[in-house]
Design a protein around this motif. Structure first.
Motif, PDB file in Angstrom:
ATOM      1  N   GLN A   6       0.825  -1.206   0.000  1.00 28.57           N
ATOM      2  CA  GLN A   6       0.000   0.000   0.000  1.00 28.57           C
ATOM      3  C   GLN A   6       0.862   1.260   0.000  1.00 28.57           C
ATOM      4  N   THR A   7       1.972   1.217   0.717  1.00 32.16           N
ATOM      5  CA  THR A   7       2.899   2.361   0.737  1.00 32.16           C
ATOM      6  C   THR A   7       3.444   2.623  -0.658  1.00 32.16           C
ATOM      7  N   LEU A   8       3.812   1.561  -1.364  1.00 31.40           N
ATOM      8  CA  LEU A   8       4.342   1.725  -2.721  1.00 31.40           C
ATOM      9  C   LEU A   8       3.266   2.194  -3.693  1.00 31.40           C
ATOM     10  N   ARG A   9       2.062   1.699  -3.525  1.00 31.16           N
ATOM     11  CA  ARG A   9       0.959   2.173  -4.380  1.00 31.16           C
ATOM     12  C   ARG A   9       0.742   3.670  -4.183  1.00 31.16           C
ATOM     13  N   ARG A  10       0.870   4.114  -2.931  1.00 30.86           N
ATOM     14  CA  ARG A  10       0.717   5.549  -2.647  1.00 30.86           C
ATOM     15  C   ARG A  10       1.851   6.343  -3.286  1.00 30.86           C
ATOM     16  N   ARG A  21       7.372   7.153  -9.259  1.00 33.85           N
ATOM     17  CA  ARG A  21       6.457   6.982 -10.397  1.00 33.85           C
ATOM     18  C   ARG A  21       7.208   6.703 -11.689  1.00 33.85           C
ATOM     19  N   GLU A  22       8.436   7.194 -11.784  1.00 34.05           N
ATOM     20  CA  GLU A  22       9.221   7.023 -13.022  1.00 34.05           C
ATOM     21  C   GLU A  22       9.849   5.637 -13.155  1.00 34.05           C
ATOM     22  N   GLN A  23       9.920   4.866 -12.077  1.00 31.38           N
ATOM     23  CA  GLN A  23      10.659   3.610 -12.107  1.00 31.38           C
ATOM     24  C   GLN A  23       9.948   2.528 -12.925  1.00 31.38           C
ATOM     25  N   THR A  24      10.779   1.677 -13.552  1.00 33.06           N
ATOM     26  CA  THR A  24      10.299   0.543 -14.337  1.00 33.06           C
ATOM     27  C   THR A  24      11.067  -0.702 -13.897  1.00 33.06           C
ATOM     28  N   HIS A  25      10.647  -1.852 -14.427  1.00 34.32           N
ATOM     29  CA  HIS A  25      11.400  -3.075 -14.126  1.00 34.32           C
ATOM     30  C   HIS A  25      12.865  -2.894 -14.517  1.00 34.32           C
ATOM     31  N   VAL A  66       4.273  -4.244  -7.647  1.00 38.70           N
ATOM     32  CA  VAL A  66       3.318  -3.150  -7.840  1.00 38.70           C
ATOM     33  C   VAL A  66       3.359  -2.643  -9.279  1.00 38.70           C
ATOM     34  N   ILE A  67       4.566  -2.552  -9.853  1.00 34.44           N
ATOM     35  CA  ILE A  67       4.678  -2.144 -11.258  1.00 34.44           C
ATOM     36  C   ILE A  67       3.951  -3.144 -12.155  1.00 34.44           C
ATOM     37  N   ALA A  68       4.168  -4.439 -11.902  1.00 32.97           N
ATOM     38  CA  ALA A  68       3.500  -5.466 -12.698  1.00 32.97           C
ATOM     39  C   ALA A  68       1.980  -5.431 -12.495  1.00 32.97           C
ATOM     40  N   GLU A  69       1.567  -5.130 -11.280  1.00 35.19           N
ATOM     41  CA  GLU A  69       0.139  -4.991 -10.966  1.00 35.19           C
ATOM     42  C   GLU A  69      -0.472  -3.889 -11.824  1.00 35.19           C
ATOM     43  N   GLU A  70       0.233  -2.761 -11.939  1.00 32.34           N
ATOM     44  CA  GLU A  70      -0.241  -1.644 -12.766  1.00 32.34           C
ATOM     45  C   GLU A  70      -0.322  -2.046 -14.234  1.00 32.34           C
ATOM     46  N   GLU A  71       0.629  -2.881 -14.669  1.00 29.64           N
ATOM     47  CA  GLU A  71       0.666  -3.319 -16.069  1.00 29.64           C
ATOM     48  C   GLU A  71      -0.344  -4.426 -16.352  1.00 29.64           C
ATOM     49  N   GLY A  72      -0.871  -5.036 -15.280  1.00 27.55           N
ATOM     50  CA  GLY A  72      -1.826  -6.120 -15.445  1.00 27.55           C
ATOM     51  C   GLY A  72      -1.188  -7.444 -15.796  1.00 27.55           C
ATOM     52  N   THR A  73       0.100  -7.602 -15.473  1.00 30.92           N
ATOM     53  CA  THR A  73       0.801  -8.845 -15.817  1.00 30.92           C
ATOM     54  C   THR A  73       0.832  -9.842 -14.658  1.00 30.92           C
TER      55      THR A  73
END
Length: 210
Positions: A6-10, A21-25, A66-73
């Motif tokens: 939840q902290t990372l989602r925030r 917000r700019e970070q990627t895998h 969390v990044i993958a969650e946003e991507e739907g993977t």
């Protein structure tokens, strides 16, 4: 774990942290390596130091999830479920009826199970040793694999007596030193890590005279 996610989602929210917000895998790859290395360094230190560094490693797991969650993977539940299923599947001597005589047989069975998971396709030697490892650590893992497959080098003494004058020659001697260390029952990665730590501790502080 839910608090961490939840902290990372925030942090990743539109009104969160610009850097997060700019970070990627891909951009997080060096941080995962760095945090894992720092956790290794913390082994043998205080429990609090190790706990803190393991938290940093866990942060990387959560960040990628969390990044993958946003991507739907995939999401963190997939990561957690996958590793639990893998551990149960690869330990039939604990969770099933398989009998083993010792740790060597466990390792052998582990490779057989991993091959079955890939539909019977064996992994190449290169696939078994991560390319992201440092050169010495990768050579160490390669020689571990070679010994397991009974294809270890036999020319250690002769190689160590050479006076290398090329890059390839130096590499051969370094490889032989790794093999020599293992023949003495010494993990060369751990030995060199500890030696470097002591060497750095003995160096004068460059800012002491500033």
């Amino acid at each position: 774990m839910q608090d961490l996610l939840q902290t990372l989602r925030r942090l990743r929210a539109p009104d969160g942290c610009p850097w997060d917000r700019e970070q990627t895998h891909e951009s997080l790859r060096p941080y995962l390596l760095e945090e894992a290395a720092e956790a290794v360094d913390a082994v043998g230190e205080s429990p609090a130091a190790l706990a803190g560094e393991l938290g940093d490693v866990l942060l990387q797991v959560a960040f990628h999830s969390v990044i993958a969650e946003e991507e739907g993977t995939f999401g963190y539940p997939d990561v957690e479920r996958g590793i639990v299923e893998k551990l149960v599947r690869r330990h039939p001597h604990v969770f099933g009826a398989v009998q083993v005589s010792g740790s060597d047989e466990v390792v052998t069975n582990w490779e057989v199970i991993k091959t079955a998971e890939r539909g019977g396709r064996p992994r190449s030697a290169a696939d078994r040793v991560p390319a992201a490892l440092g050169a010495l650590a990768r050579e160490t893992q390669a020689q571990k694999l070679a010994r397991r497959e009974k294809t270890g080098r036999e020319d250690v003494g002769a190689t160590l007596q050479k006076a290398p004058d090329t890059t390839q020659g130096v590499a051969e001697v370094l490889s032989a030193v790794v093999a020599w260390a293992w023949s003495l029952g010494v993990d060369p990665e751990v030995a060199l890590r500890e030696h470097t730590h002591a060497f750095l501790a003995a160096l004068p502080d460059p800012e002491a005279g500033a």
